[in-house]
Design a protein around this motif. Structure first.
Motif, PDB file in Angstrom:
ATOM      1  N   ARG A  25      97.964  49.441  59.239  1.00 14.66           N
ATOM      2  CA  ARG A  25      98.183  49.058  57.839  1.00 14.66           C
ATOM      3  C   ARG A  25      99.205  47.935  57.816  1.00 14.66           C
ATOM      4  NH1 ARG A  25      99.003  53.959  54.054  1.00 14.66           N
ATOM      5  NH2 ARG A  25      96.765  54.086  54.491  1.00 14.66           N
ATOM      6  N   GLU A  84      97.224  46.288  53.245  1.00 13.63           N
ATOM      7  CA  GLU A  84      95.820  46.207  53.642  1.00 13.63           C
ATOM      8  C   GLU A  84      95.579  47.037  54.890  1.00 13.63           C
ATOM      9  OE1 GLU A  84      93.099  42.839  55.807  1.00 13.63           O
ATOM     10  OE2 GLU A  84      94.257  42.171  54.069  1.00 13.63           O
ATOM     11  N   ARG A  89      93.231  47.851  58.101  1.00 14.47           N
ATOM     12  CA  ARG A  89      92.223  47.231  58.958  1.00 14.47           C
ATOM     13  C   ARG A  89      92.292  47.879  60.323  1.00 14.47           C
ATOM     14  NH1 ARG A  89      93.346  40.974  59.953  1.00 14.47           N
ATOM     15  NH2 ARG A  89      93.478  40.889  57.671  1.00 14.47           N
ATOM     16  N   ARG A 103     101.403  43.124  48.784  1.00 13.10           N
ATOM     17  CA  ARG A 103     100.148  43.844  48.988  1.00 13.10           C
ATOM     18  C   ARG A 103     100.165  44.576  50.316  1.00 13.10           C
ATOM     19  NH1 ARG A 103      95.971  41.034  52.035  1.00 13.10           N
ATOM     20  NH2 ARG A 103      96.734  39.041  52.856  1.00 13.10           N
TER      21      ARG A 103
END
Length: 311
Positions: free
Chosen positions: A66, A52, A54, A50
Motif C-alpha cells: 500500500r 493506493e 497494488r 491519497r
C-alpha cells in the motif's frame, strides 16, 4: 518501572473484553483478534493526498503493498514500513493509521509491505519479500514521484526486526544507501534472552513470553534458525557501516532488553543511534493514537527525525 496511567486505563478496557491469550489461539484466530482490537480503537489518521493498493514482483509471486502519498510536492523521500505482529499476524489494515500518520508527518511516500508470514510461509519468506519490495521501490521511485537517493526503512516489533535486517542487506548491496532505519521495539534476537521477558511477562499487555514463544514457533522452521542473523539481526557478523538508527523503546515491554541490547550493539559498531525510551509504555503503544499521549509524541519524534535524515 510502573505503568503510565493512560496505559493502565487501556489495559483495564482490554481486560474487560476478556480476550483469550494469543498463545492459546490458532494463527487465524489471532489475526482476527488483532484486527478487532485495532478497529476498536477508532483511531483517526492525519490527512494525506491519497493511498493506493497494488502488488510488486516477489520471489514467490506478487507482494501486496500500500502506497501513501502525503500532501507535499515531489520528488518525495521514501519510507518503507514493515508491520508488526510476530511474523504471524498483522496486515496492511492493522497498520494503516500508523502509515498515514508517518506519511503526513514525514512528508514522505510511504510503502507498507504485506510480506508472507508463518506458519504458512516460514522464515526466510518474510525477509525475501521485504527485500524484493525494497529493491522494487528503489528502482521505481522516479515513476512514483519519489527520490531513490532518499530511502529509509521502519517497522514495529517483527517489522522492526525486518527493518533491521533490511538495513543489513542494504549495506551489502550495490546502489542502495539507506538514510535511516527506524526500529520500534524490535525483535533483535529470537533466542528470547533478557531479564525483561520475566519482568514484564504478566500484567503488561498481550505480549507475554508465551506469546513470543508462540510467534517464534510459527515463524521459524526450526530452533536453529534463531542463530541466523536474518532472524536475529543482533547476531550478524558485523553491524558496522549501517544506516543511522532510531530505536524506540517501551519501558514495560518483554522486548525492552532486546531494544536496548540492539541499540548498544549498533552504537558499539560505530552506527549513530538515537535511542528513545518511553517509561510506563507497553509493547504496541506506538499505534495507540490519539488516546495515548506518548504514542502521539513518539510518532512526532520519529517523523521529525525522518525529515532531518531526508534533508
Amino acid at each position: 518501572m510502573t505503568l503510565h496511567p493512560q496505559i493502565e486505563e487501556a489495559l483495564q478496557k482490554l481486560a474487560a473484553a476478556n480476550l483469550p491469550p494469543i498463545h492459546t489461539l490458532s494463527p487465524a484466530e489471532a489475526r482476527a483478534q488483532m484486527i478487532a482490537v485495532v478497529r476498536a480503537r477508532g483511531s483517526v489518521p492525519e490527512p494525506i493526498r491519497r493511498a493506493e493498493d497494488r502488488t510488486v514482483p516477489g520471489p514467490a509471486g506478487p507482494i501486496p503493498v500500500r502506497l501513501y502519498w502525503p500532501e507535499a510536492d515531489g520528488p518525495l523521500p521514501v519510507l518503507v514500513y514493515y508491520h508488526g505482529g510476530g511474523h504471524v499476524i498483522g496486515d496492511l489494515d492493522t497498520h494503516d493509521v500508523i502509515c498515514r500518520n508517518l506519511a503526513a508527518g514525514a512528508g514522505a511516500l510511504v510503502m507498507a509491505v504485506d510480506y508472507r508470514m508463518g506458519p504458512e510461509h516460514r522464515f526466510p519468506a518474510a525477509v525475501e519479500d521485504c527485500w524484493a519490495a525494497l529493491r522494487w521501490i528503489a528502482a521505481e521511485a522516479p515513476a512514483l514521484g519519489a527520490d531513490p537517493a532518499r530511502i529509509a526503512v521502519a517497522g514495529d516489533s517483527a517489522g522492526g526486526n525486518l527493518a533491521a535486517v533490511m538495513a543489513l542487506m542494504a549495506r551489502d548491496a550495490d546502489g542502495l544507501d539507506l538514510r535511516m532505519q527506524v526500529l520500534i521495539y524490535p525483535v533483535a534476537d529470537y533466542g528470547l534472552v533478557g531479564e525483561s521477558f520475566e519482568r514484564f511477562d504478566q500484567g503488561f499487555g498481550p505480549l507475554t513470553r508465551a506469546a513470543m514463544e508462540w510467534f517464534r514457533g510459527h515463524y521459524l522452521r526450526a530452533p536453529a534458525d534463531a542463530a541466523d542473523w536474518r532472524a536475529s539481526p543482533i547476531r550478524a557478523p558485523s553491524l558496522a557501516g549501517l544506516a543511522p538508527a532510531m530505536v524506540v523503546v517501551a519501558g514495560c515491554d518483554v522486548l525492552h532488553d532486546d531494544s536496548v541490547r540492539y541499540a548498544e550493539a549498533l552504537r558499539t559498531a560505530g552506527v549513530p543511534v538515537d535511542w528513545r525510551l518511553y517509561p510506563g509504555m507497553i509493547h504496541g503503544f506506538f499505534g495507540m493514537t490519539p488516546m495515548i499521549d506518548d504514542a502521539v509524541a513518539a510518532q512526532r519524534v520519529v517523523t521529525a527525525e525522518l525529515r532531518r535524515a531526508f534533508g
